[in-house]
Motif scaffolding. Structure first.
Motif, PDB file in Angstrom:
ATOM      1  N   LEU A   1       0.856  -1.187   0.000  1.00 48.51           N
ATOM      2  CA  LEU A   1       0.000   0.000   0.000  1.00 48.51           C
ATOM      3  C   LEU A   1       0.888   1.231   0.000  1.00 48.51           C
ATOM      4  N   SER A   2       0.604   2.146  -0.902  1.00 45.64           N
ATOM      5  CA  SER A   2       1.284   3.441  -0.908  1.00 45.64           C
ATOM      6  C   SER A   2       0.304   4.455  -1.501  1.00 45.64           C
ATOM      7  N   ASN A   3       0.807   5.621  -1.903  1.00 41.64           N
ATOM      8  CA  ASN A   3      -0.072   6.655  -2.448  1.00 41.64           C
ATOM      9  C   ASN A   3      -0.218   6.535  -3.962  1.00 41.64           C
ATOM     10  N   TRP A   4      -1.335   7.067  -4.465  1.00 44.59           N
ATOM     11  CA  TRP A   4      -1.519   7.221  -5.912  1.00 44.59           C
ATOM     12  C   TRP A   4      -0.398   8.091  -6.490  1.00 44.59           C
ATOM     13  N   HIS A   5      -0.084   9.198  -5.800  1.00 46.37           N
ATOM     14  CA  HIS A   5       0.910  10.112  -6.376  1.00 46.37           C
ATOM     15  C   HIS A   5       2.331   9.558  -6.288  1.00 46.37           C
ATOM     16  N   VAL A   6       2.531   8.486  -5.512  1.00 45.90           N
ATOM     17  CA  VAL A   6       3.846   7.835  -5.480  1.00 45.90           C
ATOM     18  C   VAL A   6       3.928   6.772  -6.581  1.00 45.90           C
ATOM     19  N   MET A   7       2.897   5.904  -6.701  1.00 44.33           N
ATOM     20  CA  MET A   7       3.015   4.725  -7.570  1.00 44.33           C
ATOM     21  C   MET A   7       2.294   4.836  -8.910  1.00 44.33           C
ATOM     22  N   ALA A   8       1.303   5.720  -9.021  1.00 40.73           N
ATOM     23  CA  ALA A   8       0.475   5.704 -10.230  1.00 40.73           C
ATOM     24  C   ALA A   8       0.534   6.995 -11.036  1.00 40.73           C
ATOM     25  N   ASP A   9       0.742   8.122 -10.392  1.00 40.99           N
ATOM     26  CA  ASP A   9       0.669   9.413 -11.076  1.00 40.99           C
ATOM     27  C   ASP A   9       1.621   9.443 -12.282  1.00 40.99           C
TER      28      ASP A   9
ATOM     29  N   HIS B   1       0.880  -0.953  17.107  1.00 37.92           N
ATOM     30  CA  HIS B   1       1.206  -0.932  15.671  1.00 37.92           C
ATOM     31  C   HIS B   1      -0.014  -1.256  14.823  1.00 37.92           C
ATOM     32  N   SER B   2      -1.119  -0.684  15.216  1.00 38.12           N
ATOM     33  CA  SER B   2      -2.370  -0.849  14.476  1.00 38.12           C
ATOM     34  C   SER B   2      -2.478   0.258  13.421  1.00 38.12           C
ATOM     35  N   PRO B   3      -2.809  -0.074  12.168  1.00 38.28           N
ATOM     36  CA  PRO B   3      -2.862   0.948  11.100  1.00 38.28           C
ATOM     37  C   PRO B   3      -3.902   2.030  11.394  1.00 38.28           C
ATOM     38  N   VAL B   4      -3.485   3.303  11.245  1.00 43.16           N
ATOM     39  CA  VAL B   4      -4.359   4.443  11.543  1.00 43.16           C
ATOM     40  C   VAL B   4      -4.600   5.296  10.296  1.00 43.16           C
ATOM     41  N   ALA B   5      -3.511   5.614   9.569  1.00 48.39           N
ATOM     42  CA  ALA B   5      -3.648   6.554   8.453  1.00 48.39           C
ATOM     43  C   ALA B   5      -2.519   6.343   7.455  1.00 48.39           C
ATOM     44  N   LEU B   6      -2.768   6.784   6.221  1.00 47.17           N
ATOM     45  CA  LEU B   6      -1.750   6.716   5.169  1.00 47.17           C
ATOM     46  C   LEU B   6      -1.204   8.128   4.947  1.00 47.17           C
ATOM     47  N   LEU B   7       0.064   8.306   5.263  1.00 42.28           N
ATOM     48  CA  LEU B   7       0.705   9.619   5.165  1.00 42.28           C
ATOM     49  C   LEU B   7       0.797  10.054   3.696  1.00 42.28           C
ATOM     50  N   PHE B   8       0.384  11.285   3.393  1.00 46.21           N
ATOM     51  CA  PHE B   8       0.460  11.698   1.982  1.00 46.21           C
ATOM     52  C   PHE B   8       0.845  13.155   1.780  1.00 46.21           C
ATOM     53  N   ALA B   9       0.850  13.980   2.843  1.00 45.11           N
ATOM     54  CA  ALA B   9       1.177  15.393   2.645  1.00 45.11           C
ATOM     55  C   ALA B   9       1.668  15.988   3.950  1.00 45.11           C
ATOM     56  N   GLY B  10       2.321  17.134   3.831  1.00 42.67           N
ATOM     57  CA  GLY B  10       2.795  17.816   5.025  1.00 42.67           C
ATOM     58  C   GLY B  10       3.388  19.159   4.652  1.00 42.67           C
ATOM     59  N   ASN B  11       3.798  19.907   5.702  1.00 38.02           N
ATOM     60  CA  ASN B  11       4.405  21.220   5.434  1.00 38.02           C
ATOM     61  C   ASN B  11       5.588  21.498   6.356  1.00 38.02           C
TER      62      ASN B  11
ATOM     63  N   GLN C   1      10.772  16.669  16.985  1.00 39.63           N
ATOM     64  CA  GLN C   1      11.436  16.245  15.753  1.00 39.63           C
ATOM     65  C   GLN C   1      10.497  16.520  14.580  1.00 39.63           C
ATOM     66  N   THR C   2      10.994  16.271  13.390  1.00 36.49           N
ATOM     67  CA  THR C   2      10.133  16.385  12.220  1.00 36.49           C
ATOM     68  C   THR C   2       9.447  15.049  12.011  1.00 36.49           C
ATOM     69  N   PHE C   3       8.124  15.047  11.965  1.00 38.43           N
ATOM     70  CA  PHE C   3       7.407  13.777  11.811  1.00 38.43           C
ATOM     71  C   PHE C   3       7.544  13.237  10.394  1.00 38.43           C
ATOM     72  N   SER C   4       7.590  14.152   9.399  1.00 38.50           N
ATOM     73  CA  SER C   4       7.696  13.687   8.008  1.00 38.50           C
ATOM     74  C   SER C   4       8.412  14.726   7.169  1.00 38.50           C
ATOM     75  N   ALA C   5       8.910  14.292   6.010  1.00 40.82           N
ATOM     76  CA  ALA C   5       9.619  15.177   5.076  1.00 40.82           C
ATOM     77  C   ALA C   5       9.431  14.606   3.672  1.00 40.82           C
ATOM     78  N   PRO C   6       9.778  15.390   2.613  1.00 38.36           N
ATOM     79  CA  PRO C   6       9.620  14.864   1.252  1.00 38.36           C
ATOM     80  C   PRO C   6      10.316  13.509   1.073  1.00 38.36           C
ATOM     81  N   GLY C   7       9.571  12.537   0.529  1.00 36.73           N
ATOM     82  CA  GLY C   7      10.062  11.167   0.389  1.00 36.73           C
ATOM     83  C   GLY C   7       9.295  10.208   1.295  1.00 36.73           C
ATOM     84  N   ASP C   8       8.604  10.761   2.305  1.00 36.44           N
ATOM     85  CA  ASP C   8       7.866   9.916   3.249  1.00 36.44           C
ATOM     86  C   ASP C   8       6.438   9.610   2.790  1.00 36.44           C
ATOM     87  N   SER C   9       5.984  10.207   1.689  1.00 35.02           N
ATOM     88  CA  SER C   9       4.646   9.895   1.185  1.00 35.02           C
ATOM     89  C   SER C   9       4.486   8.392   0.991  1.00 35.02           C
TER      90      SER C   9
END
Lengths: 64, 299
Positions: free
Chosen positions: B123-131, B266-276, B248-256
């Protein structure tokens, strides 16, 4: 010599019976030889097989 | 009669400098949080009576963008960016064919194609694997296209620039030959609890992504309306989870594409896709589970 074919949806096997042989003495090795194909087909049926699916089988290939 | 969610959407629609909005408690709102785009000179908010009755909390931040990274650099010290032998632990860098970017392969998962035909993949993002090349069997490589295929694109949900979106997700089948390339584990996290959870404010979470590796944080908000930049277009998402961390920084470009999981189980909660850089946005995992009839069990 007579040739018998045992065919089902899950597997097919053939056995040759020579005149001096008893049918059952050659049936057992023939069925044992067909067992792996039978089990594979059986587990695909009950575990979800076909297409590119099937059970989860993690690979161990060296990629790097 | 507009709903509370409609009011958030109207705020974004009526003010192009508002990049996110959410309530402190969607079920019983007492505060409304509005994030202004730091790059624009803001003007006064035009608030309907429903919102004017709430306490307004304003934030000024950079705009939200998808978190892919250029493919031309890899940090040799980060395990998440290195080539892995099979079985590949996810939370690692991937690059699709015909793409000049990299992202993260989030999680091992499975889905039913036919009643008796379960497929296993990532599982990953559309904008990572399909765009850019939305084709079934587009090859996905780890960590870059210089190495053999690890999966093939199977399903995706394209992001709409006009309608409201709830998730940006894609699945790739990891069966290459007779075997699956993937492990049931996520790098630096371990095996997943296959039962998904809904986020709630304050929930302790963690993730493993290509750029920042293992990080932990907390859920800051749920039910957020967010405007996200996709390079050549902007998309609006509703009912999103927001995450942040203090130290710390929770996410950065490349973590999508990273999967955000509960710290405890370790129960799945959300799929990371954006940040600032300050806040991270995740698609609630329930939308993706429902869209693809997804399971996090590989049994």
């Amino acid at each position: 010599m007579a040739r018998f074919t045992i065919k089902s949806d899950l597997f097919t096997t053939e056995l040759d019976v020579k005149p001096h042989q008893d049918l059952f003495t050659c049936l057992i090795p023939a069925l044992l030889a067909a067992l792996p194909a039978f089990l594979d087909a059986f587990f695909k049926c009950i575990g979800g097989g076909g297409g590119t699916g099937g059970s989860f089988k993690p690979g161990e290939r060296t990629r790097c | 009669m507009p709903t509370a969610q409609d009011h958030l959407l109207n705020l974004l629609r009526d003010h192009d400098w508002v990049i996110a909005a959410w309530y402190d408690d969607p079920a019983d709102p007492k505060e409304i949080h509005v994030v202004r785009n730091a790059a624009t000179s803001s003007t006064n908010l035009n608030m309907p009576a429903f919102l004017s009755a709430l306490h307004l909390v304003e934030h000024t931040q950079q705009r939200f963008q998808t978190l892919i990274a250029p493919a031309n650099f890899r940090d040799p010290h980060l395990a998440t960016q290195q080539c892995q032998d099979e079985p590949i632990q996810l939370g690692c860098q991937i690059q699709p064919e015909k793409a000049d970017w990299v992202g993260t392969a989030g999680a091992p998962c499975s889905w039913l194609v036919e009643p008796n035909e379960r497929h296993y993949g990532i599982l990953s993002n559309w904008h990572v694997m399909a765009d850019g090349f939305e084709h079934v069997n587009r090859t996905i490589h780890q960590p870059t296209t210089a190495l053999p295929t690890m999966a093939k694109l199977a399903y995706w949900k394209s992001v709409d620039s006009i309608a409201n979106n709830t998730h940006d997700s894609a699945l790739a089948d990891a069966k290459i030959g007779d075997f699956h390339t993937i492990s049931q584990r996520i790098l630096l996290i371990g095996p997943l609890d296959p039962v998904p959870s809904n986020a709630n404010v304050g929930l302790a979470v963690c993730k493993c992504g290509r750029t920042t590796g293992f990080t932990h944080g907390r859920c800051s908000a749920i039910g957020a309306a967010v405007r996200v930049g996709y390079g050549d277009f902007t998309a609006t998402f509703i009912d999103q989870d927001v995450f942040a961390t203090d130290d710390q920084t929770f996410s950065a470009p490349g973590d999508s594409g990273s999967l955000i999981v509960t710290q405890a189980a370790h129960s799945p909660v959300a799929l990371l896709f954006a940040g600032n850089g300050q806040l991270t946005i995740g698609n609630p995992i329930r939308y993706i589970v429902d869209a693809f009839n997804l399971s996090f069990s590989l049994k």
